[in-house]
Design a protein around this motif. Structure first.
Motif, PDB file in Angstrom:
ATOM      1  N   ALA A 172       0.849  -1.200   0.000  1.00 56.62           N
ATOM      2  CA  ALA A 172       0.000   0.000   0.000  1.00 56.62           C
ATOM      3  C   ALA A 172       0.878   1.241   0.000  1.00 56.62           C
ATOM      4  CB  ALA A 172      -0.919  -0.002   1.223  1.00 56.62           C
ATOM      5  N   LEU A 173       0.703   2.095  -1.008  1.00 56.32           N
ATOM      6  CA  LEU A 173       1.460   3.340  -1.129  1.00 56.32           C
ATOM      7  C   LEU A 173       0.489   4.510  -1.105  1.00 56.32           C
ATOM      8  CD1 LEU A 173       3.889   2.368  -4.048  1.00 56.32           C
ATOM      9  CD2 LEU A 173       4.269   2.099  -1.592  1.00 56.32           C
ATOM     10  N   HIS A 174       0.917   5.603  -0.489  1.00 57.47           N
ATOM     11  CA  HIS A 174       0.059   6.795  -0.444  1.00 57.47           C
ATOM     12  C   HIS A 174       0.935   8.041  -0.398  1.00 57.47           C
ATOM     13  CE1 HIS A 174      -4.353   7.571   0.310  1.00 57.47           C
ATOM     14  NE2 HIS A 174      -3.850   8.795   0.210  1.00 57.47           N
ATOM     15  N   GLY A 175       0.496   9.061  -1.091  1.00 59.20           N
ATOM     16  CA  GLY A 175       1.235  10.316  -1.096  1.00 59.20           C
ATOM     17  C   GLY A 175       1.140  11.024   0.244  1.00 59.20           C
ATOM     18  N   GLU A 176       2.284  11.479   0.745  1.00 61.73           N
ATOM     19  CA  GLU A 176       2.316  12.166   2.037  1.00 61.73           C
ATOM     20  C   GLU A 176       1.450  13.423   2.027  1.00 61.73           C
ATOM     21  OE1 GLU A 176       5.814  13.684   5.086  1.00 61.73           O
ATOM     22  OE2 GLU A 176       6.061  14.047   2.944  1.00 61.73           O
ATOM     23  N   LYS A 177       1.367  14.090   0.871  1.00 61.14           N
ATOM     24  CA  LYS A 177       0.624  15.346   0.779  1.00 61.14           C
ATOM     25  C   LYS A 177      -0.611  15.210  -0.102  1.00 61.14           C
ATOM     26  CE  LYS A 177       4.485  18.383   1.910  1.00 61.14           C
ATOM     27  NZ  LYS A 177       5.260  19.608   1.536  1.00 61.14           N
ATOM     28  N   ASP A 178      -1.226  14.047  -0.068  1.00 58.18           N
ATOM     29  CA  ASP A 178      -2.462  13.816  -0.812  1.00 58.18           C
ATOM     30  C   ASP A 178      -3.583  14.653  -0.198  1.00 58.18           C
ATOM     31  OD1 ASP A 178      -4.753  12.845  -2.033  1.00 58.18           O
ATOM     32  OD2 ASP A 178      -4.099  10.755  -1.965  1.00 58.18           O
ATOM     33  N   GLU A 179      -4.128  15.591  -0.976  1.00 62.88           N
ATOM     34  CA  GLU A 179      -5.201  16.450  -0.491  1.00 62.88           C
ATOM     35  C   GLU A 179      -6.571  15.995  -0.972  1.00 62.88           C
ATOM     36  OE1 GLU A 179      -4.238  20.434  -1.579  1.00 62.88           O
ATOM     37  OE2 GLU A 179      -2.532  20.579  -0.199  1.00 62.88           O
ATOM     38  N   ILE A 180      -6.609  14.907  -1.744  1.00 61.98           N
ATOM     39  CA  ILE A 180      -7.874  14.385  -2.256  1.00 61.98           C
ATOM     40  C   ILE A 180      -8.366  13.220  -1.400  1.00 61.98           C
ATOM     41  CG2 ILE A 180      -8.979  13.250  -4.216  1.00 61.98           C
ATOM     42  CD1 ILE A 180      -7.155  14.871  -6.051  1.00 61.98           C
ATOM     43  N   VAL A 181      -7.438  12.320  -1.042  1.00 60.38           N
ATOM     44  CA  VAL A 181      -7.770  11.175  -0.191  1.00 60.38           C
ATOM     45  C   VAL A 181      -6.799  11.152   0.985  1.00 60.38           C
ATOM     46  CG1 VAL A 181      -7.937   8.658  -0.027  1.00 60.38           C
ATOM     47  CG2 VAL A 181      -8.651   9.828  -2.127  1.00 60.38           C
ATOM     48  N   ASN A 182      -7.317  11.286   2.184  1.00 62.36           N
ATOM     49  CA  ASN A 182      -6.469  11.235   3.377  1.00 62.36           C
ATOM     50  C   ASN A 182      -5.747   9.900   3.443  1.00 62.36           C
ATOM     51  OD1 ASN A 182      -5.754  10.823   6.317  1.00 62.36           O
ATOM     52  ND2 ASN A 182      -6.671  12.849   6.455  1.00 62.36           N
ATOM     53  N   ASN A 183      -4.457   9.951   3.790  1.00 63.35           N
ATOM     54  CA  ASN A 183      -3.693   8.695   3.812  1.00 63.35           C
ATOM     55  C   ASN A 183      -4.167   7.730   4.898  1.00 63.35           C
ATOM     56  OD1 ASN A 183      -2.103   9.228   6.326  1.00 63.35           O
ATOM     57  ND2 ASN A 183      -1.095  10.788   5.085  1.00 63.35           N
ATOM     58  N   TYR A 184      -5.115   8.175   5.718  1.00 62.06           N
ATOM     59  CA  TYR A 184      -5.750   7.262   6.662  1.00 62.06           C
ATOM     60  C   TYR A 184      -6.363   6.069   5.928  1.00 62.06           C
ATOM     61  CZ  TYR A 184      -9.603   5.275   9.362  1.00 62.06           C
ATOM     62  OH  TYR A 184     -10.473   4.394   9.953  1.00 62.06           O
ATOM     63  N   ALA A 185      -6.853   6.312   4.713  1.00 62.75           N
ATOM     64  CA  ALA A 185      -7.491   5.241   3.946  1.00 62.75           C
ATOM     65  C   ALA A 185      -6.541   4.069   3.754  1.00 62.75           C
ATOM     66  CB  ALA A 185      -7.957   5.781   2.594  1.00 62.75           C
ATOM     67  N   SER A 186      -5.283   4.368   3.409  1.00 62.53           N
ATOM     68  CA  SER A 186      -4.303   3.301   3.204  1.00 62.53           C
ATOM     69  C   SER A 186      -3.802   2.739   4.531  1.00 62.53           C
ATOM     70  CB  SER A 186      -3.123   3.826   2.384  1.00 62.53           C
ATOM     71  OG  SER A 186      -3.535   4.129   1.058  1.00 62.53           O
ATOM     72  N   ARG A 187      -3.696   3.580   5.538  1.00 59.79           N
ATOM     73  CA  ARG A 187      -3.285   3.091   6.853  1.00 59.79           C
ATOM     74  C   ARG A 187      -4.305   2.080   7.391  1.00 59.79           C
ATOM     75  NH1 ARG A 187       0.803   6.103   9.201  1.00 59.79           N
ATOM     76  NH2 ARG A 187       1.216   8.139   8.274  1.00 59.79           N
ATOM     77  N   HIS A 188      -5.571   2.338   7.112  1.00 62.87           N
ATOM     78  CA  HIS A 188      -6.601   1.414   7.588  1.00 62.87           C
ATOM     79  C   HIS A 188      -6.518   0.076   6.864  1.00 62.87           C
ATOM     80  CE1 HIS A 188     -10.122   0.225   9.748  1.00 62.87           C
ATOM     81  NE2 HIS A 188     -10.813   0.008   8.641  1.00 62.87           N
ATOM     82  N   TYR A 189      -6.141   0.111   5.582  1.00 64.45           N
ATOM     83  CA  TYR A 189      -5.925  -1.156   4.877  1.00 64.45           C
ATOM     84  C   TYR A 189      -4.861  -1.978   5.609  1.00 64.45           C
ATOM     85  CZ  TYR A 189      -8.558  -0.466   0.508  1.00 64.45           C
ATOM     86  OH  TYR A 189      -9.549  -0.330  -0.432  1.00 64.45           O
ATOM     87  N   GLN A 190      -3.816  -1.311   6.057  1.00 62.77           N
ATOM     88  CA  GLN A 190      -2.745  -2.022   6.747  1.00 62.77           C
ATOM     89  C   GLN A 190      -3.274  -2.728   7.997  1.00 62.77           C
ATOM     90  OE1 GLN A 190       0.445   0.317   8.492  1.00 62.77           O
ATOM     91  NE2 GLN A 190       1.967  -1.186   7.850  1.00 62.77           N
ATOM     92  N   SER A 191      -4.280  -2.139   8.637  1.00 58.36           N
ATOM     93  CA  SER A 191      -4.808  -2.732   9.866  1.00 58.36           C
ATOM     94  C   SER A 191      -5.694  -3.946   9.607  1.00 58.36           C
ATOM     95  CB  SER A 191      -5.593  -1.675  10.657  1.00 58.36           C
ATOM     96  OG  SER A 191      -6.832  -1.389  10.030  1.00 58.36           O
TER      97      SER A 191
END
Length: 249
Positions: A196-215
Motif C-alpha cells: 500500500a502506497l500513499h502520497g504524504e501530501k495527498d489532499e484528495i484522499v487522506n492517507n488514513y485510507a491506506s493506513r486502515h488497509y494495513q490494519s
C-alpha cells in the motif's frame, strides 16, 4: 514485448484493453486498474502506463483497460458506478483466466482503481497472488455519506439526478450506492501479500485510507511517499521501484 489492443465483452458492452504477453510458455501477469474517470490514454497522469512498461521490462505480462464509458470503452460515462466497474473488472479477470501460461496474477490499482482492486482481491482471494494499492480512495464511502466529491458538494439526503463536474457529469446512482459499499470488509477476505502506497501530501484522499488497509490485512507493507500528491507525481521513481521490487522479488 509490446502491447496489443483487445476487446473484452461485458453484458454487451465492448471494453477496450491493452495486453502485453512475453514470448514464454509461462509468465506472471499484472492487471492495472485506473482511478476515478481515468483511462488508458491518460490526459493527466501517466503513472500506470509507465509502470506497465517497467513491469514488461521485467518479463511480466500486463493488462490495462478502460472502464465502461471511459476512453475507448463503450457506454455513457455518467452511468459509471462502483458496482458496474466491478463487473467490468470481473470480465477482465475472466479474460485473464482464459489465457494460456499464466502462473501468478497480481492486481494493481490507483485511487478508485485501488478500491476496486482491493475488493476484487477479496472476491478472488484464491486466485490473486499479490495486491498493490496506490492512493486508494476508500474514503469515497465517507464522502458519499457527507455529500462531497472532488470539490463538489451536494445534499446526501437529496442526491441530485446528476452531478456536474464541468468536463463530465455523473449520475446520482453512483453517490446513492457509494455510501453503502463495504470496501474494507470485502478487502479483508484477501490474505496474500499487499503493498500500500500513499502520497504524504495527498489532499484528495487522506492517507488514513491506506493506513486502515494495513490494519485489516495479514501481510501489508505500507509506505508514505514523501512530498507526493494523490497522483503520486513527486518521487515517482520510488513508487516504481517499490512496486516492481514487490512484484518481482
Amino acid at each position: 514485448m509490446s502491447e496489443k489492443d483487445v476487446t473484452i465483452t461485458r453484458d454487451g458492452l465492448q471494453l477496450a484493453a491493452k495486453v502485453a504477453i512475453p514470448d514464454s510458455k509461462e509468465y506472471d501477469l499484472a492487471i492495472l486498474a485506473y482511478g476515478f474517470v481515468g483511462m488508458m490514454d491518460p490526459k493527466v497522469n501517466d503513472l500506470l502506463p509507465v509502470l506497465a512498461e517497467k513491469l514488461q521490462e521485467k518479463g511480466l505480462a500486463t493488462v490495462r483497460f478502460d472502464f465502461n464509458g471511459h476512453g475507448l470503452s463503450e457506454g455513457p460515462l455518467d452511468n459509471m458506478s462502483i458496482f458496474n466497474e466491478l463487473e467490468d473488472y470481473e470480465a477482465v479477470m475472466k479474460y485473464v483466466f482464459g489465457l494460456e501460461g499464466v502462473k501468478k496474477i497480481y492486481l494493481i490499482g490507483h485511487s478508485q482503481g485501488g478500491v476496486l482492486s482491493s475488493m476484487m482481491a477479496g472476491y478472488y482471494a484464491d486466485k490473486i497472488d499479490k495486491l498493490v494499492i496506490m492512493s486508494s480512495a476508500a474514503t469515497l464511502v465517507d464522502d458519499a455519506r457527507i455529500g462531497t466529491c472532488m470539490g463538489q458538494e451536494y445534499d446526501p439526503n437529496n442526491v441530485p439526478e446528476k452531478l456536474d463536474f464541468k468536463d463530465f457529469k455523473l449520475n446520482g446512482w453512483y453517490f446513492r450506492t457509494a455510501k453503502f459499499i463495504n470496501i474494507y470488509e470485502t478487502a479483508a477476505a484477501y490474505h496474500g501479500p499487499v503493498l500500500a502506497l500513499h502520497g504524504e501530501k495527498d489532499e484528495i484522499v487522506n492517507n488514513y485510507a491506506s493506513r486502515h488497509y494495513q490494519s485489516i490485512y495479514d501481510n501489508c507493507e505500507f509506505h508514505l511517499i514523501p512530498e507526493s500528491d494523490h497522483g503520486l507525481h513527486q518521487n515517482r521513481e520510488e513508487v516504481y521501484d517499490r512496486v516492481v521490487n514487490f512484484l518481482t522479488k
